[in-house]
Design a protein around this motif. Sequence first.
Motif, short mmCIF file in Angstrom:
data_model
loop_
_atom_site.label_atom_id
_atom_site.label_comp_id
_atom_site.label_asym_id
_atom_site.label_seq_id
_atom_site.Cartn_x
_atom_site.Cartn_y
_atom_site.Cartn_z
N ILE A 15 -16.88 15.12 -1.47
CA ILE A 15 -16.49 15.91 -2.65
C ILE A 15 -16.13 17.33 -2.25
O ILE A 15 -15.12 17.88 -2.70
N LYS A 16 -16.93 17.95 -1.38
CA LYS A 16 -16.63 19.32 -0.92
C LYS A 16 -15.28 19.36 -0.21
O LYS A 16 -14.48 20.27 -0.45
N ARG A 17 -15.03 18.38 0.67
CA ARG A 17 -13.75 18.33 1.38
C ARG A 17 -12.59 18.22 0.41
O ARG A 17 -11.57 18.88 0.57
N LEU A 18 -12.73 17.33 -0.57
CA LEU A 18 -11.64 17.12 -1.52
C LEU A 18 -11.42 18.33 -2.42
O LEU A 18 -10.28 18.65 -2.75
N LYS A 19 -12.48 19.02 -2.79
CA LYS A 19 -12.32 20.24 -3.59
C LYS A 19 -11.63 21.33 -2.79
O LYS A 19 -10.79 22.06 -3.33
N ARG A 20 -11.96 21.44 -1.50
CA ARG A 20 -11.25 22.40 -0.64
C ARG A 20 -9.77 22.03 -0.54
O ARG A 20 -8.90 22.88 -0.64
N GLU A 22 -8.08 20.35 -2.70
CA GLU A 22 -7.48 20.60 -4.01
C GLU A 22 -7.08 22.07 -4.15
O GLU A 22 -5.96 22.39 -4.58
N GLY A 23 -7.96 22.96 -3.74
CA GLY A 23 -7.64 24.39 -3.78
C GLY A 23 -6.51 24.73 -2.84
O GLY A 23 -5.62 25.54 -3.18
N ARG A 26 -3.25 23.67 -4.35
CA ARG A 26 -2.79 24.64 -5.36
C ARG A 26 -2.11 25.83 -4.68
O ARG A 26 -1.10 26.34 -5.19
#
Length: 93
Positions: A15-20, A22-23, A26
């Motif tokens: 989840i942390k990897r995917l949120k990074r 995702e940012g 963007r």
Amino acid sequence: MHEDHHHHESHGDIIKRLKRAEGHLRSVIAMIEEGRSCVDVAQQLHAVEKAVCQAKRTLIQDHIDHCLEHALNGIANVGHVSLDEFKQITRYL
């Protein structure tokens, strides 16, 4: 839709990897909107792609290490390939 509540120790890291990622994605979109060079954008897209690929690889390896091993508990071989060999090959996904 079938809900299956699988949670493994690696999911928090994924989840942390995917949120990074995702940012980061963007910021790549912003780069395109700002008219940044295609080489710079491609380089950053490559980095996002690698991050998502690594998250996928971690998820698959974790699934094999836990779910498949549990399901095949006690079976030494799957066909002519051992479970350990199967795990090894998936690291190249």
